[in-house]
Motif scaffolding. Structure first.
Motif, PDB file in Angstrom:
ATOM      1  N   ILE A 123      43.024 -39.945  43.173  1.00 15.04           N
ATOM      2  CA  ILE A 123      42.619 -39.240  41.949  1.00 15.04           C
ATOM      3  C   ILE A 123      41.111 -39.344  41.764  1.00 15.04           C
ATOM      4  O   ILE A 123      40.444 -38.360  41.455  1.00 15.04           O
ATOM      5  N   VAL A 124      40.563 -40.530  41.972  1.00 18.51           N
ATOM      6  CA  VAL A 124      39.113 -40.723  41.859  1.00 18.51           C
ATOM      7  C   VAL A 124      38.392 -39.822  42.863  1.00 18.51           C
ATOM      8  O   VAL A 124      37.400 -39.166  42.523  1.00 18.51           O
ATOM      9  N   ASP A 125      38.894 -39.778  44.094  1.00 18.10           N
ATOM     10  CA  ASP A 125      38.250 -38.966  45.136  1.00 18.10           C
ATOM     11  C   ASP A 125      38.262 -37.481  44.804  1.00 18.10           C
ATOM     12  O   ASP A 125      37.346 -36.753  45.188  1.00 18.10           O
ATOM     13  N   ASP A 126      39.284 -37.024  44.094  1.00 22.13           N
ATOM     14  CA  ASP A 126      39.384 -35.609  43.716  1.00 22.13           C
ATOM     15  C   ASP A 126      38.525 -35.261  42.502  1.00 22.13           C
ATOM     16  O   ASP A 126      38.290 -34.086  42.232  1.00 22.13           O
ATOM     17  N   ALA A 127      38.095 -36.281  41.773  1.00 23.20           N
ATOM     18  CA  ALA A 127      37.328 -36.036  40.540  1.00 23.20           C
ATOM     19  C   ALA A 127      35.895 -35.635  40.863  1.00 23.20           C
ATOM     20  O   ALA A 127      35.268 -36.229  41.743  1.00 23.20           O
ATOM     21  N   PRO A 128      35.381 -34.649  40.142  1.00 31.19           N
ATOM     22  CA  PRO A 128      33.961 -34.338  40.291  1.00 31.19           C
ATOM     23  C   PRO A 128      33.132 -35.520  39.784  1.00 31.19           C
ATOM     24  O   PRO A 128      33.613 -36.316  38.963  1.00 31.19           O
ATOM     25  N   PRO A 129      31.908 -35.666  40.272  1.00 31.65           N
ATOM     26  CA  PRO A 129      31.087 -36.825  39.899  1.00 31.65           C
ATOM     27  C   PRO A 129      31.000 -37.083  38.394  1.00 31.65           C
ATOM     28  O   PRO A 129      31.036 -38.233  37.963  1.00 31.65           O
ATOM     29  N   GLN A 130      30.945 -36.043  37.589  1.00 34.11           N
ATOM     30  CA  GLN A 130      30.812 -36.229  36.145  1.00 34.11           C
ATOM     31  C   GLN A 130      32.089 -36.768  35.506  1.00 34.11           C
ATOM     32  O   GLN A 130      32.072 -37.227  34.366  1.00 34.11           O
ATOM     33  N   ASP A 131      33.214 -36.745  36.226  1.00 37.22           N
ATOM     34  CA  ASP A 131      34.479 -37.225  35.669  1.00 37.22           C
ATOM     35  C   ASP A 131      34.956 -38.553  36.254  1.00 37.22           C
ATOM     36  O   ASP A 131      35.978 -39.082  35.817  1.00 37.22           O
ATOM     37  N   VAL A 132      34.238 -39.105  37.214  1.00 40.00           N
ATOM     38  CA  VAL A 132      34.672 -40.351  37.861  1.00 40.00           C
ATOM     39  C   VAL A 132      34.770 -41.487  36.846  1.00 40.00           C
ATOM     40  O   VAL A 132      35.760 -42.226  36.823  1.00 40.00           O
ATOM     41  N   GLN A 133      33.784 -41.642  35.994  1.00 41.85           N
ATOM     42  CA  GLN A 133      33.824 -42.711  34.993  1.00 41.85           C
ATOM     43  C   GLN A 133      35.019 -42.524  34.046  1.00 41.85           C
ATOM     44  O   GLN A 133      35.681 -43.492  33.678  1.00 41.85           O
ATOM     45  N   TYR A 134      35.295 -41.300  33.671  1.00 42.10           N
ATOM     46  CA  TYR A 134      36.443 -41.002  32.816  1.00 42.10           C
ATOM     47  C   TYR A 134      37.744 -41.436  33.496  1.00 42.10           C
ATOM     48  O   TYR A 134      38.596 -42.082  32.880  1.00 42.10           O
ATOM     49  N   VAL A 135      37.901 -41.092  34.767  1.00 43.03           N
ATOM     50  CA  VAL A 135      39.110 -41.452  35.518  1.00 43.03           C
ATOM     51  C   VAL A 135      39.229 -42.971  35.622  1.00 43.03           C
ATOM     52  O   VAL A 135      40.302 -43.539  35.400  1.00 43.03           O
ATOM     53  N   GLN A 136      38.136 -43.633  35.925  1.00 43.48           N
ATOM     54  CA  GLN A 136      38.165 -45.096  36.037  1.00 43.48           C
ATOM     55  C   GLN A 136      38.546 -45.743  34.704  1.00 43.48           C
ATOM     56  O   GLN A 136      39.288 -46.728  34.670  1.00 43.48           O
ATOM     57  N   HIS A 137      38.050 -45.188  33.616  1.00 40.59           N
ATOM     58  CA  HIS A 137      38.400 -45.690  32.282  1.00 40.59           C
ATOM     59  C   HIS A 137      39.896 -45.509  32.018  1.00 40.59           C
ATOM     60  O   HIS A 137      40.561 -46.429  31.531  1.00 40.59           O
ATOM     61  N   ARG A 138      40.429 -44.335  32.321  1.00 42.43           N
ATOM     62  CA  ARG A 138      41.854 -44.082  32.134  1.00 42.43           C
ATOM     63  C   ARG A 138      42.695 -45.037  32.968  1.00 42.43           C
ATOM     64  O   ARG A 138      43.717 -45.538  32.522  1.00 42.43           O
ATOM     65  N   LEU A 139      42.280 -45.283  34.209  1.00 44.95           N
ATOM     66  CA  LEU A 139      43.021 -46.201  35.082  1.00 44.95           C
ATOM     67  C   LEU A 139      42.993 -47.622  34.519  1.00 44.95           C
ATOM     68  O   LEU A 139      44.012 -48.320  34.533  1.00 44.95           O
ATOM     69  N   ALA A 140      41.852 -48.046  33.999  1.00 42.73           N
ATOM     70  CA  ALA A 140      41.738 -49.391  33.410  1.00 42.73           C
ATOM     71  C   ALA A 140      42.637 -49.508  32.176  1.00 42.73           C
ATOM     72  O   ALA A 140      43.319 -50.522  31.992  1.00 42.73           O
ATOM     73  N   LEU A 141      42.645 -48.485  31.331  1.00 42.91           N
ATOM     74  CA  LEU A 141      43.523 -48.488  30.150  1.00 42.91           C
ATOM     75  C   LEU A 141      44.989 -48.550  30.559  1.00 42.91           C
ATOM     76  O   LEU A 141      45.782 -49.274  29.952  1.00 42.91           O
ATOM     77  N   MET A 142      45.334 -47.786  31.574  1.00 43.35           N
ATOM     78  CA  MET A 142      46.700 -47.756  32.074  1.00 43.35           C
ATOM     79  C   MET A 142      47.135 -49.162  32.509  1.00 43.35           C
ATOM     80  O   MET A 142      48.222 -49.623  32.159  1.00 43.35           O
ATOM     81  N   GLN A 143      46.271 -49.833  33.246  1.00 44.14           N
ATOM     82  CA  GLN A 143      46.576 -51.180  33.710  1.00 44.14           C
ATOM     83  C   GLN A 143      46.727 -52.136  32.533  1.00 44.14           C
ATOM     84  O   GLN A 143      47.665 -52.946  32.486  1.00 44.14           O
ATOM     85  N   GLN A 144      45.831 -52.023  31.573  1.00 41.54           N
ATOM     86  CA  GLN A 144      45.877 -52.891  30.395  1.00 41.54           C
ATOM     87  C   GLN A 144      47.165 -52.657  29.600  1.00 41.54           C
ATOM     88  O   GLN A 144      47.841 -53.600  29.205  1.00 41.54           O
ATOM     89  N   GLN A 145      47.513 -51.412  29.391  1.00 41.16           N
ATOM     90  CA  GLN A 145      48.696 -51.080  28.584  1.00 41.16           C
ATOM     91  C   GLN A 145      49.994 -51.536  29.247  1.00 41.16           C
ATOM     92  O   GLN A 145      50.982 -51.773  28.562  1.00 41.16           O
TER      93      GLN A 145
END
Length: 79
Positions: free
Chosen positions: A42-64
């Motif tokens: 998913i990160v690899d498919d994200a455009p550069p401007q969305d990588v931080q957003y994807v990483q944030h979502r993944l971190a939230l997912m892990q936390q939840q």
């Protein structure tokens, strides 16, 4: 469909499968390599401007879902 919507769809699908996936693991050590492969795609498919957003979502997912590096699902040490 916009790129952000596509990313959200992929992230939502990953998150929706987590409870079932965690329940069916044969051994907790199997979790992180599999999760990392799916998340990295998913990160690899994200455009550069969305990588931080994807990483944030993944971190939230892990936390939840109570997932922490060094521990597999259920708190098992995955090393």
């Amino acid at each position: 469909m916009s790129t952000r919507m596509q990313l959200d769809r992929e992230l939502d699908q990953l998150e929706q499968m987590l409870p079932i996936w965690i329940e069916k693991l044969r051994h907790p050590s199997e979790f992180w390599p599999q999760f990392d492969a799916l998340a990295q795609a998913i990160v690899d498919d994200a455009p550069p401007q969305d990588v931080q957003y994807v990483q944030h979502r993944l971190a939230l997912m892990q936390q939840q879902h109570g997932l922490h590096r060094g521990h597999g699902p259920g708190g098992y040490d995955d090393r």
